[in-house]
Scaffold this active site. Structure first.
Site, PDB file in Angstrom:
ATOM      1  CD  GLU A   1      -3.046  -1.021   2.229  1.00 36.88           C
ATOM      2  OE1 GLU A   1      -3.017  -0.072   3.030  1.00 36.88           O
ATOM      3  OE2 GLU A   1      -3.961  -1.857   2.208  1.00 36.88           O
TER       4      GLU A   1
ATOM      5  CD  GLU B   1      -3.576  -5.811   3.938  1.00 36.85           C
ATOM      6  OE1 GLU B   1      -4.411  -4.996   4.377  1.00 36.85           O
ATOM      7  OE2 GLU B   1      -2.351  -5.616   3.972  1.00 36.85           O
TER       8      GLU B   1
END
Ligand code: FCB
Length: 459
Positions: free
Chosen positions: A168, A366
């Site tokens: 991320e 995720e």
């Protein structure tokens, strides 16, 4: 199910994930140096409960407990991250062999149990000395990252085939340097754009080195978001959110360029001292797979102060430098994070992303949810039907995306253990397994049993 370095995609392969700073604790053990998260968490007012990762789940000392849980869960792979400050306490140069030993034992323990290791090289714990030298807004950090990645691959590459360079980078750049909500807590939009470019460059340089050393399973993990304008009027703002959240990464990774609308917003990306000749060519075509993290969609509206606009991404418009007059409007139902629950967002995102990165297999790296977890069975284990429903409906959304033609190979649940949830401290629980804060004993929740059964029922 695994063909070489990637799951073959015949059926969805399952995994679960954690990150070093969120679970390991032992932040002073075996020569580990300080990271930006140690420094940030020590500042008053940064973490809602005033906590930090110094104890976390104690995973550094409880490796056998974690391995037993993973073995019993029956996952095809475990996504964990390596703490750069354990390997290079100064962020460069000297290697700390004791830091490596933990990951060696982790990797061997996984392989012994038939679980494929997936190593994330950077899940936000930048060595503090590198931040002191300028952090991600400084180009040198990208070069140091490539060196560190090479060192780790030299040591573990004989056993680890799946490598995620960054987790991320949007959060690292925009929450860390623009919104000040994550470490290192700076609030400077231009620095965030420089950070974004250097994160991409670090990824590209690291991927190149790993590929040169024979790696075939190198990817990046992005928290992409479907962007849904609430009204036609909000189309322009939605395009800007898409540019700053999604296309800032995907365009360079796929096409080797930043889009014109992003360049209009982001002066540092027009500066040829920042984006140097050859940088974008290094980034382009670097992916063997793309990891997509998904929690919630972004519903974008034109901001209306009279409507008491609040941000579904946490009053986060500051994290989109250049975005004016927009607001996020999450709908109900929501999780404890305030994030709207919308499985259709995952399907939409996967189908759209598959179109944007043709030929690159996708992994859902995720997905999961924080809930109150206030119900227990007679044995004291948490009964969490909301989390089971969240996982079940999102897995179904992944299956729909697969049927719709998206090449999605894996689903990885966030997260194995209740852990240190960054600025939310220990107040938000995403785990399949509860961790007793006093004893650090692991107590599987109903969702852990459900996930294990679901995995076993997959042909
Ligand atoms: C993601 C992070 C992960 C975790 C989840 C809830 O943004 O990658 O570490 O905190 O959110």
């Amino acid at each position: 199910m695994m063909s070489g370095h990637l799951p073959d995609g015949k059926v969805l392969a399952y995994g679960t994930a954690t990150a070093s700073y969120q679970v390991e604790g032992s932040t002073n053990a075996d020569g580990r140096g300080p990271s930006i998260w140690d420094t940030f968490a020590a500042k008053p007012g940064t973490i809602v409960d005033g906590s930090d990762g110094s104890v976390a789940c104690g995973s550094y000392e409880r490796l056998d407990d974690d391995l037993a849980l993973l073995g019993e869960l029956g996952v095809a792979f475990y996504r964990f991250s390596i703490a750069w400050p354990r390997i290079q306490p100064d962020g460069q140069g000297r290697i700390e062999p004791r830091g490596f030993d933990y990951y060696d034992r982790l990797v061997d323990g996984l392989l012994d149990r038939g679980v494929a290791p997936m190593a994330t090289l950077y899940h936000w714990d930048l060595p503090q000395p590198l931040e002191d030298a300028g952090g991600w807004p400084a180009r040198d950090t990208a070069l140091r990252f490539a060196d560190y990645a090479t060192t780790v691959h030299e040591r573990l590459g004989d056993r680890v085939q799946l490598w995620a360079t960054l987790n991320e980078p949007w959060c690292s750049a925009f929450l860390g340097y623009a919104a000040g909500k994550h470490a290192p807590g700076r609030e400077d939009g231009d620095a965030a754009y420089r950070a974004a470019h250097h994160l991409l460059l670090g990824h590209g340089l690291a991927a190149k080195r790993l590929h040169e050393s024979g790696a075939e399973g190198v990817g990046i993990v992005l928290n992409l978001t479907p962007v849904w304008p609430e009204t036609d009027e909000a189309n322009g703002a939605a395009r800007v959110v898409d540019a700053i959240h999604n296309r800032v990464w995907l365009d360079p990774l796929v096409h080797g360029r930043y889009a014109d609308d992003l360049l209009d917003l982001a002066a540092p990306l027009r500066d040829d001292d920042v984006v140097r000749d050859g940088d974008l060519a290094t980034v382009a075509g670097s992916l063997d797979w793309l990891g997509v993290n998904y929690y919630t969609p972004a519903r974008v509206a034109v901001a209306d102060p009279d409507a008491g606009d609040e941000g579904g991404l946490g009053q986060m418009t500051q994290a989109y430098p250049g975005l004016a007059d927009a607001a996020f409007r999450p709908r109900a139902p929501r999780t404890e994070m305030g994030w709207e629950i919308e499985p259709a967002g995952l399907e939409d995102l996967l189908v759209q992303t598959a179109g944007r990165v043709p030929g690159v297999p996708l992994l859902v790296t995720e997905n999961g949810a924080a809930f109150g977890d206030d119900e227990r069975d007679a044995d004291g284990a948490i009964v969490d039907p909301d989390r089971i429903d969240y996982l079940d409906t999102h897995i179904a959304a992944v299956e729909r995306a697969r049927q719709g033609g998206a090449d999605v190979r894996a689903y990885i649940a966030w997260t194995l253990l209740d852990n240190f949830e960054w600025a939310e401290g220990y107040t938000k629980k995403f785990g399949l397994v509860e961790v007793d804060p006093e004893t650090l004993r692991r107590i599987p929740k109903a969702s852990y049993r459900w996930y294990a059964d679901h995995i076993r029922a997959t042909p």
